[in-house]
Design a protein around this motif. Structure first.
Motif, PDB file in Angstrom:
ATOM      1  N   THR A 157      52.470  43.894  96.950  1.00  0.00           N
ATOM      2  CA  THR A 157      53.483  42.848  96.724  1.00  0.00           C
ATOM      3  C   THR A 157      55.131  43.076  96.556  1.00  0.00           C
ATOM      4  OG1 THR A 157      51.830  41.094  96.137  1.00  0.00           O
ATOM      5  CG2 THR A 157      53.772  40.318  96.612  1.00  0.00           C
ATOM      6  N   ALA A 158      55.957  42.545  97.450  1.00  0.00           N
ATOM      7  CA  ALA A 158      57.216  42.739  97.645  1.00  0.00           C
ATOM      8  C   ALA A 158      57.860  42.271  96.587  1.00  0.00           C
ATOM      9  CB  ALA A 158      58.753  42.843  99.138  1.00  0.00           C
ATOM     10  N   VAL A 159      58.687  41.935  95.465  1.00  0.00           N
ATOM     11  CA  VAL A 159      59.495  41.268  94.754  1.00  0.00           C
ATOM     12  C   VAL A 159      61.073  40.933  95.631  1.00  0.00           C
ATOM     13  CG1 VAL A 159      60.382  41.503  92.493  1.00  0.00           C
ATOM     14  CG2 VAL A 159      58.265  42.242  92.933  1.00  0.00           C
ATOM     15  N   THR A 160      61.483  42.143  95.865  1.00  0.00           N
ATOM     16  CA  THR A 160      62.957  42.017  96.659  1.00  0.00           C
ATOM     17  C   THR A 160      62.909  42.286  98.036  1.00  0.00           C
ATOM     18  OG1 THR A 160      63.089  44.426  96.172  1.00  0.00           O
ATOM     19  CG2 THR A 160      63.874  43.264  94.123  1.00  0.00           C
ATOM     20  N   GLN A 161      63.472  41.388  98.441  1.00  0.00           N
ATOM     21  CA  GLN A 161      63.915  41.799 100.284  1.00  0.00           C
ATOM     22  C   GLN A 161      65.027  41.659 100.201  1.00  0.00           C
ATOM     23  OE1 GLN A 161      61.960  38.238  99.128  1.00  0.00           O
ATOM     24  NE2 GLN A 161      60.133  39.825  98.880  1.00  0.00           N
ATOM     25  N   ASP A 162      66.113  42.488  99.174  1.00  0.00           N
ATOM     26  CA  ASP A 162      67.584  42.573  99.317  1.00  0.00           C
ATOM     27  C   ASP A 162      68.295  43.841 100.442  1.00  0.00           C
ATOM     28  OD1 ASP A 162      67.432  41.343  96.913  1.00  0.00           O
ATOM     29  OD2 ASP A 162      67.705  43.288  95.829  1.00  0.00           O
ATOM     30  N   GLY A 163      67.186  44.425 101.129  1.00  0.00           N
ATOM     31  CA  GLY A 163      67.560  44.920 102.276  1.00  0.00           C
ATOM     32  C   GLY A 163      68.847  46.160 101.908  1.00  0.00           C
ATOM     33  N   SER A 164      69.654  46.841 100.750  1.00  0.00           N
ATOM     34  CA  SER A 164      69.733  46.973 100.390  1.00  0.00           C
ATOM     35  C   SER A 164      69.458  48.868  99.200  1.00  0.00           C
ATOM     36  CB  SER A 164      71.122  47.127  99.598  1.00  0.00           C
ATOM     37  OG  SER A 164      70.445  46.664  98.748  1.00  0.00           O
ATOM     38  N   VAL A 165      69.716  49.184  98.176  1.00  0.00           N
ATOM     39  CA  VAL A 165      69.121  49.723  97.250  1.00  0.00           C
ATOM     40  C   VAL A 165      68.421  48.812  96.394  1.00  0.00           C
ATOM     41  CG1 VAL A 165      69.373  52.104  96.151  1.00  0.00           C
ATOM     42  CG2 VAL A 165      70.509  51.491  98.536  1.00  0.00           C
ATOM     43  N   VAL A 166      67.768  49.379  95.693  1.00  0.00           N
ATOM     44  CA  VAL A 166      67.176  49.053  94.565  1.00  0.00           C
ATOM     45  C   VAL A 166      66.298  50.695  93.652  1.00  0.00           C
ATOM     46  CG1 VAL A 166      66.706  46.731  95.410  1.00  0.00           C
ATOM     47  CG2 VAL A 166      64.746  47.869  95.293  1.00  0.00           C
ATOM     48  N   ALA A 167      66.586  49.810  91.869  1.00  0.00           N
ATOM     49  CA  ALA A 167      65.603  51.030  91.731  1.00  0.00           C
ATOM     50  C   ALA A 167      65.175  50.779  90.419  1.00  0.00           C
ATOM     51  CB  ALA A 167      66.764  52.651  91.712  1.00  0.00           C
ATOM     52  N   ALA A 168      64.665  51.586  90.036  1.00  0.00           N
ATOM     53  CA  ALA A 168      64.571  51.378  88.606  1.00  0.00           C
ATOM     54  C   ALA A 168      63.697  50.434  87.853  1.00  0.00           C
ATOM     55  CB  ALA A 168      65.561  51.533  87.510  1.00  0.00           C
ATOM     56  N   PRO A 169      62.496  50.048  87.975  1.00  0.00           N
ATOM     57  CA  PRO A 169      62.375  48.601  88.148  1.00  0.00           C
ATOM     58  C   PRO A 169      61.918  48.597  85.846  1.00  0.00           C
ATOM     59  CG  PRO A 169      60.371  49.718  88.995  1.00  0.00           C
ATOM     60  CD  PRO A 169      61.591  50.753  89.083  1.00  0.00           C
ATOM     61  N   ALA A 170      61.816  47.978  85.603  1.00  0.00           N
ATOM     62  CA  ALA A 170      61.810  47.756  83.573  1.00  0.00           C
ATOM     63  C   ALA A 170      60.748  46.995  83.436  1.00  0.00           C
ATOM     64  CB  ALA A 170      62.253  48.153  83.116  1.00  0.00           C
ATOM     65  N   TRP A 171      59.511  46.780  83.049  1.00  0.00           N
ATOM     66  CA  TRP A 171      58.732  45.614  82.610  1.00  0.00           C
ATOM     67  C   TRP A 171      59.100  44.878  81.353  1.00  0.00           C
ATOM     68  CZ3 TRP A 171      55.026  43.093  85.974  1.00  0.00           C
ATOM     69  CH2 TRP A 171      55.026  43.255  86.909  1.00  0.00           C
ATOM     70  N   VAL A 172      59.156  43.575  80.931  1.00  0.00           N
ATOM     71  CA  VAL A 172      59.732  42.846  79.720  1.00  0.00           C
ATOM     72  C   VAL A 172      58.215  43.260  79.100  1.00  0.00           C
ATOM     73  CG1 VAL A 172      59.971  41.009  78.517  1.00  0.00           C
ATOM     74  CG2 VAL A 172      61.281  41.476  80.460  1.00  0.00           C
ATOM     75  N   PRO A 173      57.977  43.476  78.117  1.00  0.00           N
ATOM     76  CA  PRO A 173      56.429  43.712  77.656  1.00  0.00           C
ATOM     77  C   PRO A 173      55.727  42.570  76.941  1.00  0.00           C
ATOM     78  CG  PRO A 173      58.519  45.480  76.395  1.00  0.00           C
ATOM     79  CD  PRO A 173      58.361  44.560  77.224  1.00  0.00           C
ATOM     80  N   GLY A 174      54.483  42.676  77.995  1.00  0.00           N
ATOM     81  CA  GLY A 174      53.594  41.875  78.041  1.00  0.00           C
ATOM     82  C   GLY A 174      53.996  40.340  78.469  1.00  0.00           C
ATOM     83  N   GLN A 175      55.523  40.649  79.434  1.00  0.00           N
ATOM     84  CA  GLN A 175      55.325  39.517  80.142  1.00  0.00           C
ATOM     85  C   GLN A 175      55.543  39.685  82.261  1.00  0.00           C
ATOM     86  OE1 GLN A 175      59.217  36.642  78.789  1.00  0.00           O
ATOM     87  NE2 GLN A 175      58.925  38.297  77.638  1.00  0.00           N
ATOM     88  N   ARG A 176      55.199  38.937  82.973  1.00  0.00           N
ATOM     89  CA  ARG A 176      55.605  38.894  84.210  1.00  0.00           C
ATOM     90  C   ARG A 176      57.202  38.904  84.506  1.00  0.00           C
ATOM     91  NH1 ARG A 176      53.773  36.410  88.306  1.00  0.00           N
ATOM     92  NH2 ARG A 176      53.103  38.353  89.523  1.00  0.00           N
ATOM     93  N   LYS A 177      57.744  40.084  83.780  1.00  0.00           N
ATOM     94  CA  LYS A 177      58.766  39.777  84.183  1.00  0.00           C
ATOM     95  C   LYS A 177      60.130  41.044  84.259  1.00  0.00           C
ATOM     96  CE  LYS A 177      60.116  35.532  82.045  1.00  0.00           C
ATOM     97  NZ  LYS A 177      60.653  34.818  80.257  1.00  0.00           N
ATOM     98  N   LEU A 178      61.151  41.373  85.247  1.00  0.00           N
ATOM     99  CA  LEU A 178      61.116  43.020  85.511  1.00  0.00           C
ATOM    100  C   LEU A 178      62.961  42.860  85.396  1.00  0.00           C
ATOM    101  CD1 LEU A 178      59.516  43.846  88.510  1.00  0.00           C
ATOM    102  CD2 LEU A 178      58.758  44.572  86.400  1.00  0.00           C
TER     103      LEU A 178
END
Length: 389
Positions: A157-178
């Motif tokens: 599932t797409a998290v972003t719809q920025d239409g630009s450049v995105v990179a380097a996702p990093a999770w918050v441990p134990g949470q649904r946050k990036l």
């Protein structure tokens, strides 16, 4: 640097030409690819539909099992999936039944993942990874987006719809946050994104580049590379962006921070004496110390295993190579061509990026057996995986 690393292959002569004249050339022994350290565990599957059988085979293969005929199997998993997944695991040597369970709720795929995890735990004593999640980058043309999927690439599932450049996702441990990097606002900025509520906030938007966020194991701090001082240096801030602290002050380009599981050290790629190296620095501030790793050249993109024993990284040698070395330093082992390695929560499976027919694709490597499987892919270039822990 994960966001901007040049993809050219350096020859020994080209590398030597970049070193200061007074610096003696370093002799690099090109290590051959590592041999497997464990044999796959032979298991037979019987009674499942083709879809469920495929899910089970994939889930087990990437943690060191191999599906074989029952006559050659150490374990047999008998069951079915009409209308729900059921499984009975037997040890063919002792004849003992390890467990017999039925699963309900969710899709057949989800039930099969749950069964696979129970098999792994019953046989190895370790938690399975079949119900974990990943985040990754998908690039199409000049733009890219962050996606979240099951660990095998399904359900993306797409998290972003920025239409630009995105990179380097990093999770918050134990949470649904990036945390991740976006150019949506005209600069390389780090944002924080709550996947549950959809809330997104700017986290780091200093002058210059703000890149490669890495969240501490307790989720309370974020390491990142900022160039606001003129050179890309390592900084640490609280999870809300406060209490920003600069940890390195070099003329080199630090990149790709990763935390030790106890939160005391941060490992980065940098340069020392004209050579690309990995180095560690105390998370509270202190001396940047080279990590003594033998057998490889040009290490980058480190990732510290959750059990604290290993650091996986990319080495730029004959090709881009996936390598693993002891976290305290020592001999590195090459496993396969690829880049962007990321440890699973089990500290034995790696997800990485490899080239397939001119495109980047996500693959999984079981380090002890060297078994490799490709994850399901989204159209475009799939790269920079981050495993939720």
């Amino acid at each position: 640097m994960r966001l901007f690393m040049t993809r050219s292959i350096w020859t020994g002569l080209a590398l030597a030409a970049l070193l200061p004249a007074a610096q003696p050339a370093e002799t690099i022994k090109i290590t051959e690819y590592a041999e497997p350290t464990q044999k796959p565990i032979p298991i037979a599957l019987t009674g499942f539909s083709s879809e469920v059988a495929r899910v089970l085979e994939f889930d087990l293969y990437v943690v060191g099992f191999k599906v074989v005929d029952e006559v050659a199997a150490q374990f047999t998993l008998r069951g079915g999936n009409s209308p729900q997944v059921e499984g009975r695991l037997t040890d063919n040597i002792s004849k003992a039944v390890k467990f017999a369970k039925a699963y309900s709720g969710g899709s057949l795929r989800a039930q099969a993942h749950a069964l696979a995890d129970d098999v792994v735990e019953a046989v190895t004593g370790q938690k399975g990874i079949a119900r974990t999640k990943i985040a990754f980058k998908v690039a199409r043309g000049q733009s890219s987006e962050i996606y979240v999927a099951d660990y095998d690439g399904f359900g993306a599932t797409a998290v972003t719809q920025d239409g630009s450049v995105v990179a380097a996702p990093a999770w918050v441990p134990g949470q649904r946050k990036l945390y991740y990097v976006t150019y949506k606002f005209g600069n390389a900025d780090i944002v924080w994104h709550d996947l549950g509520s959809g809330t997104r906030q700017l986290f780091a938007r200093y002058t210059g580049s703000n890149i490669t966020p890495a969240v501490s194991p307790d989720g309370r701090r974020v390491a990142m590379i900022l160039s606001k001082g003129g050179s890309p240096d390592l900084y640490v801030a609280d999870a809300d962006g406060g209490n920003l602290r600069q940890l390195t002050r070099t003329r080199e380009d630090e990149s790709s921070p990763t935390w030790s599981p106890d939160g005391r050290l941060i490992c980065v790629a940098t340069r020392m004496d004209g050579r690309r190296v990995l180095a560690t620095v105390p998370a509270g501030g202190g001396t940047l110390r080279r990590l003594a790793i033998a057998g490889v050249a040009n290490p980058s993109e480190p990732d510290w295993s959750p059990d604290g024993r290993w650091i996986a990284f990319t080495a730029q040698m004959r090709n881009f190579e996936i390598c693993v070395a002891p976290a305290a330093g020592g001999e590195a082992k090459l496993y396969t061509a690829g880049e962007d390695p990321c440890w699973a929560p089990n500290s034995r499976t790696l997800m990485f990026t490899r080239r397939v027919n001119g495109r980047r694709a996500l693959s999984l490597l079981d380090v002890p057996t060297k078994q490799i499987k490709d994850a399901a892919q989204i159209s475009g270039n799939n790269s920079q995986p981050a495993w939720a822990r």
